[in-house]
Motif scaffolding. Structure first.
Motif, PDB file in Angstrom:
ATOM      1  N   ARG A 278       0.817  -1.213   0.000  1.00  0.00           N
ATOM      2  CA  ARG A 278       0.000   0.000   0.000  1.00  0.00           C
ATOM      3  C   ARG A 278       0.851   1.263   0.000  1.00  0.00           C
ATOM      4  NH1 ARG A 278      -5.833  -0.238   2.574  1.00  0.00           N
ATOM      5  NH2 ARG A 278      -5.320   1.934   2.954  1.00  0.00           N
ATOM      6  N   PRO A 279       0.565   2.184  -0.928  1.00  0.00           N
ATOM      7  CA  PRO A 279       1.358   3.418  -1.016  1.00  0.00           C
ATOM      8  C   PRO A 279       1.196   4.340   0.185  1.00  0.00           C
ATOM      9  CG  PRO A 279       0.112   3.022  -3.042  1.00  0.00           C
ATOM     10  CD  PRO A 279      -0.407   2.078  -2.008  1.00  0.00           C
ATOM     11  N   ASP A 280       0.027   4.325   0.842  1.00  0.00           N
ATOM     12  CA  ASP A 280      -0.151   5.221   1.975  1.00  0.00           C
ATOM     13  C   ASP A 280       0.742   4.817   3.149  1.00  0.00           C
ATOM     14  OD1 ASP A 280      -1.622   2.893   2.220  1.00  0.00           O
ATOM     15  OD2 ASP A 280      -3.308   3.823   3.242  1.00  0.00           O
ATOM     16  N   LEU A 281       1.000   3.504   3.295  1.00  0.00           N
ATOM     17  CA  LEU A 281       1.945   3.069   4.326  1.00  0.00           C
ATOM     18  C   LEU A 281       3.373   3.478   3.968  1.00  0.00           C
ATOM     19  CD1 LEU A 281       0.740  -0.494   5.396  1.00  0.00           C
ATOM     20  CD2 LEU A 281       0.543   1.654   6.652  1.00  0.00           C
ATOM     21  N   ALA A 282       3.691   3.410   2.681  1.00  0.00           N
ATOM     22  CA  ALA A 282       5.019   3.854   2.245  1.00  0.00           C
ATOM     23  C   ALA A 282       5.218   5.338   2.535  1.00  0.00           C
ATOM     24  CB  ALA A 282       5.198   3.570   0.754  1.00  0.00           C
ATOM     25  N   GLU A 283       4.156   6.118   2.391  1.00  0.00           N
ATOM     26  CA  GLU A 283       4.229   7.548   2.704  1.00  0.00           C
ATOM     27  C   GLU A 283       4.499   7.776   4.191  1.00  0.00           C
ATOM     28  OE1 GLU A 283       1.283  11.466   2.762  1.00  0.00           O
ATOM     29  OE2 GLU A 283       0.590   9.562   1.920  1.00  0.00           O
ATOM     30  N   LEU A 284       3.795   7.024   5.040  1.00  0.00           N
ATOM     31  CA  LEU A 284       4.008   7.165   6.481  1.00  0.00           C
ATOM     32  C   LEU A 284       5.423   6.758   6.882  1.00  0.00           C
ATOM     33  CD1 LEU A 284       0.628   5.800   7.906  1.00  0.00           C
ATOM     34  CD2 LEU A 284       1.424   8.163   7.919  1.00  0.00           C
ATOM     35  N   LEU A 285       5.946   5.706   6.259  1.00  0.00           N
ATOM     36  CA  LEU A 285       7.304   5.274   6.575  1.00  0.00           C
ATOM     37  C   LEU A 285       8.328   6.322   6.167  1.00  0.00           C
ATOM     38  CD1 LEU A 285       7.292   1.468   5.693  1.00  0.00           C
ATOM     39  CD2 LEU A 285       7.516   2.513   7.945  1.00  0.00           C
ATOM     40  N   ALA A 286       8.115   6.976   5.025  1.00  0.00           N
ATOM     41  CA  ALA A 286       9.030   8.041   4.610  1.00  0.00           C
ATOM     42  C   ALA A 286       8.992   9.198   5.607  1.00  0.00           C
ATOM     43  CB  ALA A 286       8.663   8.532   3.210  1.00  0.00           C
ATOM     44  N   ALA A 338       5.383   7.052  14.871  1.00  0.00           N
ATOM     45  CA  ALA A 338       5.379   5.601  15.070  1.00  0.00           C
ATOM     46  C   ALA A 338       3.987   5.125  15.477  1.00  0.00           C
ATOM     47  CB  ALA A 338       6.412   5.218  16.128  1.00  0.00           C
ATOM     48  N   ARG A 339       3.328   5.892  16.360  1.00  0.00           N
ATOM     49  CA  ARG A 339       1.973   5.539  16.773  1.00  0.00           C
ATOM     50  C   ARG A 339       0.995   5.661  15.599  1.00  0.00           C
ATOM     51  NH1 ARG A 339       2.919   2.540  21.109  1.00  0.00           N
ATOM     52  NH2 ARG A 339       4.138   3.655  22.694  1.00  0.00           N
ATOM     53  N   GLU A 340       1.201   6.664  14.763  1.00  0.00           N
ATOM     54  CA  GLU A 340       0.343   6.834  13.593  1.00  0.00           C
ATOM     55  C   GLU A 340       0.471   5.639  12.650  1.00  0.00           C
ATOM     56  OE1 GLU A 340       1.103  10.497  11.628  1.00  0.00           O
ATOM     57  OE2 GLU A 340       0.185  11.733  13.188  1.00  0.00           O
ATOM     58  N   PHE A 341       1.698   5.133  12.494  1.00  0.00           N
ATOM     59  CA  PHE A 341       1.883   3.983  11.622  1.00  0.00           C
ATOM     60  C   PHE A 341       1.175   2.761  12.197  1.00  0.00           C
ATOM     61  CE2 PHE A 341       4.133   0.297   9.957  1.00  0.00           C
ATOM     62  CZ  PHE A 341       4.158   0.587   8.600  1.00  0.00           C
ATOM     63  N   THR A 342       1.292   2.570  13.497  1.00  0.00           N
ATOM     64  CA  THR A 342       0.595   1.451  14.138  1.00  0.00           C
ATOM     65  C   THR A 342      -0.914   1.577  13.958  1.00  0.00           C
ATOM     66  OG1 THR A 342       2.360   1.256  15.791  1.00  0.00           O
ATOM     67  CG2 THR A 342       0.241   0.236  16.319  1.00  0.00           C
ATOM     68  N   ALA A 343      -1.428   2.795  14.137  1.00  0.00           N
ATOM     69  CA  ALA A 343      -2.862   3.027  13.950  1.00  0.00           C
ATOM     70  C   ALA A 343      -3.278   2.774  12.510  1.00  0.00           C
ATOM     71  CB  ALA A 343      -3.216   4.457  14.364  1.00  0.00           C
ATOM     72  N   ALA A 344      -2.406   3.142  11.560  1.00  0.00           N
ATOM     73  CA  ALA A 344      -2.721   2.915  10.150  1.00  0.00           C
ATOM     74  C   ALA A 344      -2.790   1.426   9.836  1.00  0.00           C
ATOM     75  CB  ALA A 344      -1.672   3.597   9.263  1.00  0.00           C
ATOM     76  N   VAL A 345      -1.852   0.651  10.370  1.00  0.00           N
ATOM     77  CA  VAL A 345      -1.881  -0.803  10.164  1.00  0.00           C
ATOM     78  C   VAL A 345      -3.159  -1.392  10.764  1.00  0.00           C
ATOM     79  CG1 VAL A 345      -0.748  -2.978  10.737  1.00  0.00           C
ATOM     80  CG2 VAL A 345       0.624  -1.000  10.047  1.00  0.00           C
ATOM     81  N   HIS A 346      -3.525  -0.931  11.939  1.00  0.00           N
ATOM     82  CA  HIS A 346      -4.757  -1.398  12.587  1.00  0.00           C
ATOM     83  C   HIS A 346      -5.972  -1.067  11.721  1.00  0.00           C
ATOM     84  CE1 HIS A 346      -7.649  -2.336  15.715  1.00  0.00           C
ATOM     85  NE2 HIS A 346      -8.126  -1.110  15.643  1.00  0.00           N
ATOM     86  N   ALA A 347      -6.007   0.160  11.181  1.00  0.00           N
ATOM     87  CA  ALA A 347      -7.133   0.585  10.353  1.00  0.00           C
ATOM     88  C   ALA A 347      -7.182  -0.200   9.044  1.00  0.00           C
ATOM     89  CB  ALA A 347      -7.039   2.080  10.071  1.00  0.00           C
ATOM     90  N   ILE A 348      -6.019  -0.480   8.465  1.00  0.00           N
ATOM     91  CA  ILE A 348      -5.977  -1.234   7.214  1.00  0.00           C
ATOM     92  C   ILE A 348      -6.483  -2.654   7.425  1.00  0.00           C
ATOM     93  CG2 ILE A 348      -4.359  -2.305   5.578  1.00  0.00           C
ATOM     94  CD1 ILE A 348      -2.794   0.338   5.661  1.00  0.00           C
TER      95      ILE A 348
END
Length: 444
Positions: A278-286, A338-348
């Motif tokens: 997913r590109p949105d996760l790649a954006e968060l990682l950047a 980091a918390r936002e990424f965890t929340a994004a994975v949970h939402a996905i």
């Protein structure tokens, strides 16, 4: 001009001539609107007349929208901003040129006079020295901010591609509904005419004929609603494509099954696939990697700053408390991302689970409607007319069966469109539906 002042004047002239000139760039709202209205749809490189444009599928529409959608244009401009900031981040600090009048004042106070030596001794040039690792961290942060902007563009292209595929199916579904309603209107007109003839022959009452007319009027109202839905669906698709609202694009009928079949339906396996794709996760990682570099930069700025030139100067981080508040801010920002990424994975994961349920339900509903409900309703209406002619059924029973057919055909058109839309949503949720000409992003 004094010879001693010539180098100074020459240097000032040279610096002034190298400066850029500011130019105003006002925005004219009317001109912006005119520019948007001139955009026309052409899936090929050479624009063609509307009548010669072949019907397009969702993939061609997505490829066109990537070049015309205004939101994407603004994101591309943001990449330009990040590139400029990257250049700025690699520059060394500017030298500081100054003049200290203390020697001149001291000579005046002590000796009552001053000379050219007192004046010249006040001149100074200082070169600030960067802390170890500061420039690397600053450039690294700028690089990842640029990469974040690039990935944000890819993510928005991915969302746009998904939305266009869903909007495309909505238009096709609305078109099918319009056709089905038109066919049902003919059926209702035939029924109305049948009962009018029966009333003339004395086989039906005026109330019965009027009931048949009422059923026809109800179907005509459905036709108006279907036309309105189609018009709104086309407007929504045009909005995504960046086209004028009134433009009508010829669309190709959808294939029986969209590409990328969903073989694995295990939630964990689909979620793991989404994490890689997913590109949105790649954006968060950047963004997180940029925060990492900014944290490293904050640590590098906690030490005293040295400047060397005609003298030595030391900037002591006294009031900034040794950079500790800036470090705390950088750490908090990194933790937040980091918390936002965890929340994004949970939402996905939740999104995939929900979409998978809706897709399975849409598949089953379409099967039931097309294999059982619709054939049964069509057969019942045929039998009802034969039974009514034989005096075995009443008008109300015939109209009820006709209404059931209307509902069955409407459900059939709805379920076909819903299944296709949920399939596109699921493929996008797990990262398989990517923008045209865009490779699947890899996560660093």
């Amino acid at each position: 001009m004094n010879r001693s002042s010539f180098p100074l004047v020459s240097g000032l002239v040279l610096l002034t001539s190298a400066c850029a000139t500011y130019r105003s760039a006002p925005i004219d709202p009317d001109e912006v609107l005119r520019g948007l209205e001139t955009i026309s749809f052409s899936p090929s490189e050479s624009p063609a007349a509307q009548s010669t444009i072949p019907p397009s599928g969702p993939r061609e529409l997505s490829a066109f929208a990537i070049t015309t959608n205004p939101v994407l244009a603004s994101l591309r401009a943001e990449i330009g901003v990040r590139k400029a900031l990257l250049v700025e981040s690699g520059l060394l600090p500017d030298p500081e040129v100054g003049w200290d009048a203390m020697d001149l004042f001291a000579s005046e106070i002590v000796e009552g006079d001053h000379g050219s030596v007192d004046v010249l001794s006040g001149l100074g040039v200082m070169f600030p020295i960067l802390a170890p690792g500061e420039r690397g961290a600053r450039v690294g942060a700028a690089k990842w901010r640029r990469e974040e902007a690039r990935r944000a563009l890819v993510a928005e292209e991915w969302r746009l591609t998904r939305d266009i595929h869903v909007a495309f199916e909505e238009v096709l579904g609305a078109q099918t509904l319009v056709r089905e309603t038109a066919a049902l209107t003919e059926v209702a007109e035939s029924t109305k005419e049948y009962f009018e003839r029966a009333r003339t022959a004395g086989a039906a009452t005026a109330i019965q004929a009027n009931l048949a007319l009422g059923e026809l009027q109800a179907i005509r109202l459905r036709a108006v609603a279907a036309e309105t839905r189609l018009a709104r669906a086309r407007r929504s698709l045009n909005l995504l494509l960046g086209l004028p609202p009134e433009l009508e694009i010829p669309l190709r009928e959808a294939d029986a099954e969209p590409p990328s079949p969903i073989v694995v339906e295990d939630l964990r396996a689909l979620t793991e696939e989404a994490l890689r794709s997913r590109p949105d996760l790649a954006e968060l990682l950047a963004g997180y990697r940029a925060a990492e570099e900014e944290t490293r930069l904050a640590y590098s700025r906690q030490y005293p700053r040295l400047s060397i030139g005609t003298g030595i100067a030391l900037t002591i981080p006294l009031f900034s408390r040794g950079g500790r508040p800036a470090i705390a801010t950088a750490l908090a920002r990194r933790e937040k991302l980091a918390r936002e990424f965890t929340a994004a994975v949970h939402a996905i994961r939740a999104e995939i689970a929900d979409t998978l349920i809706l897709w399975r339900a849409a598949v089953e509903e379409q099967r039931l409607v097309e294999e059982e409900l619709l054939p049964n309703a069509e057969r019942n209406l045929e039998l009802s007319r034969e039974a009514f002619a034989a005096g075995e059924m009443t008008l109300l029973e015939t109209l009820a069966l006709q209404s059931a057919l209307v509902e069955a055909r409407t459900r059939s058109a709805e379920t076909r469109a819903e299944r296709a839309k949920q399939r596109w949503r699921l493929l996008a949720a797990i990262g398989r539906l990517t923008p045209p000409s865009q490779p699947t992003p890899t996560h660093d």
